[in-house]
Design an enzyme around this catalytic site. Structure first.
Site, mmCIF file in Angstrom:
data_model
loop_
_atom_site.group_PDB
_atom_site.id
_atom_site.type_symbol
_atom_site.label_atom_id
_atom_site.label_comp_id
_atom_site.label_asym_id
_atom_site.label_seq_id
_atom_site.Cartn_x
_atom_site.Cartn_y
_atom_site.Cartn_z
ATOM 1 N N ASP A 192 48.448 36.926 -30.549
ATOM 2 C CA ASP A 192 47.106 37.972 -31.098
ATOM 3 C C ASP A 192 47.092 39.081 -30.840
ATOM 4 O O ASP A 192 48.109 39.916 -31.116
ATOM 5 C CB ASP A 192 46.266 37.822 -29.325
ATOM 6 C CG ASP A 192 46.807 37.739 -28.174
ATOM 7 O OD1 ASP A 192 48.018 38.556 -27.901
ATOM 8 O OD2 ASP A 192 46.152 37.361 -27.513
ATOM 9 N N ASN B 191 41.076 37.049 -15.783
ATOM 10 C CA ASN B 191 40.080 35.166 -15.610
ATOM 11 C C ASN B 191 39.996 34.301 -16.074
ATOM 12 O O ASN B 191 39.759 33.412 -16.460
ATOM 13 C CB ASN B 191 39.019 36.220 -16.451
ATOM 14 C CG ASN B 191 39.020 36.177 -18.070
ATOM 15 O OD1 ASN B 191 39.952 35.830 -18.741
ATOM 16 N ND2 ASN B 191 37.740 36.484 -18.763
ATOM 17 N N HIS C 286 42.556 33.950 -19.121
ATOM 18 C CA HIS C 286 42.901 33.788 -20.695
ATOM 19 C C HIS C 286 44.041 33.649 -20.959
ATOM 20 O O HIS C 286 44.694 34.047 -20.173
ATOM 21 C CB HIS C 286 41.430 34.439 -20.958
ATOM 22 C CG HIS C 286 42.057 36.152 -21.112
ATOM 23 N ND1 HIS C 286 41.769 37.121 -21.629
ATOM 24 C CD2 HIS C 286 43.665 36.743 -21.046
ATOM 25 C CE1 HIS C 286 41.844 37.967 -21.357
ATOM 26 N NE2 HIS C 286 43.493 37.605 -20.731
ATOM 27 N N GLU D 85 38.855 33.269 -24.244
ATOM 28 C CA GLU D 85 38.482 33.973 -23.173
ATOM 29 C C GLU D 85 37.361 32.628 -21.996
ATOM 30 O O GLU D 85 36.871 31.398 -22.387
ATOM 31 C CB GLU D 85 37.262 34.713 -23.192
ATOM 32 C CG GLU D 85 37.562 35.877 -24.319
ATOM 33 C CD GLU D 85 38.423 37.164 -23.094
ATOM 34 O OE1 GLU D 85 38.806 36.600 -21.658
ATOM 35 O OE2 GLU D 85 38.227 38.032 -23.748
HETATM 36 C C1 F6R Z 1 48.350 39.111 -24.870
HETATM 37 C C2 F6R Z 1 47.853 38.089 -24.336
HETATM 38 C C3 F6R Z 1 46.826 38.357 -22.938
HETATM 39 C C4 F6R Z 1 47.401 38.791 -21.596
HETATM 40 C C5 F6R Z 1 46.634 39.176 -20.788
HETATM 41 C C6 F6R Z 1 47.556 39.493 -19.289
HETATM 42 O O1 F6R Z 1 48.785 38.830 -26.187
HETATM 43 O O2 F6R Z 1 47.647 37.222 -24.769
HETATM 44 O O3 F6R Z 1 46.462 36.947 -22.766
HETATM 45 O O4 F6R Z 1 48.656 37.753 -21.882
HETATM 46 O O5 F6R Z 1 45.865 40.222 -21.131
HETATM 47 O O6 F6R Z 1 47.977 41.183 -19.551
HETATM 48 P P1 F6R Z 1 48.357 41.600 -18.865
HETATM 49 O O7 F6R Z 1 49.869 41.176 -19.192
HETATM 50 O O8 F6R Z 1 48.374 42.987 -18.944
HETATM 51 O O9 F6R Z 1 48.233 41.568 -17.308
#
Ligand code: F6R
Length: 245
Positions: free
Chosen positions: A67, A135, A137, A142
């Site tokens: 992403d 959450n 994701h 989401e």
């Molecule tokens: C990042 C992504 C997100 C993160 C998630 C957790 O490329 O796709 O899904 O993996 O938001 O983020 P952290 O590791 O910062 O807790």
């Protein structure tokens, strides 16, 4: 879905880095699906160590990222292209031409279509690395009443904007949209490795380990449908999420 419980987050990251290194050793031109965020940082550090100390060779490796935020360009320190360059690509012998992070700028629908093509071009990733949002994701798919199959532009929900505010000066600076790989692209990877740690991930991980069901309100639960998905958590998180081997 295979759940691996380690002694510590550090050990989880070592295990994930080993899985990625194995994929590269098995096929020097392996394609990797990569993630950003704070969770994979020690994984990338370990891969850099393996490159400098053990000669792990990235010269033919291809990558596609999950992403990118919309509206901040590659020169922005919080853009995921900048993150990947800083935390991995600049420190290994990868050819940046073989790396793909959606741009998040210009025509966003075109961005999403390009990402979708990159996921499948020349075969899907040998390993897709994932973190998990508080959450549930994965990528920026989401939590909600439905999920999108293909790569798309996703409005970020309140929890995600709050979670990511720590990386920006002001909450208002956090982008409100991202281009994300969809559930189809994630689940098309040949193997998936998801690493999680910390109290904020307890509820999301509980959804993964509590039963054999999938819930769009916890997108990561769709990994239960994948034949080769590994969830790596430390024993503290396993305990808090009520995981019993
Ligand atoms: C990042 C992504 C997100 C993160 C998630 C957790 O490329 O796709 O899904 O993996 O938001 O983020 P952290 O590791 O910062 O807790």
């Amino acid at each position: 879905m295979n759940v691996v419980v380690t002694k510590s987050y550090e050990a989880s990251c070592k295990a994930a880095a080993d899985m990625i290194a194995k994929a590269i050793q098995a096929n020097p031109a392996a394609k990797l699906g990569l993630a950003t965020g704070s969770t994979p940082l020690p994984i990338y550090k370990e891969l850099i160590r393996m490159h400098t100390q053990e000669g792990l060779d990235f010269s033919q490796v291809r990558t596609v990222n999950l992403d990118e935020y919309c509206g901040i360009d590659a020169s922005h320190p919080q853009s995921y292209r900048y993150f990947m360059n800083e935390n991995l690509f600049n420190h290994v012998n990868i050819d940046k031409k073989n790396t793909y992070v959606p741009s998040g700028m210009g025509n966003l629908e075109q961005n999403a279509a390009e990402l979708e093509a990159k996921v499948f071009e020349g075969g899907t990733p040998a390993v897709q690395l994932l973190g998990i949002g508080s959450n549930g994701h994965v990528g920026f798919n989401e939590a909600g009443s439905r999920l999108t199959a293909q790569s798309h532009v996703e409005p970020l929900v309140e929890t995600t904007i709050n979670d990511n505010a720590r990386f920006f000066e002001k909450r208002e600076d956090v982008p409100t949209q991202a281009v994300s790989m969809g559930m189809k692209g994630i689940l098309a990877a040949q193997s998936i490795v998801l690493v999680a740690t910390g109290a904020s991930k307890v509820e999301a991980i509980r959804g993964l380990v509590q039963d054999d069901c999938v819930y769009p309100q916890n997108p990561a639960t769709f990994l239960k449908l994948h034949p080769n998905a590994t969830i790596i958590i430390d024993e503290e998180l396993a305990k808090q999420a009520g995981y019993k081997a």
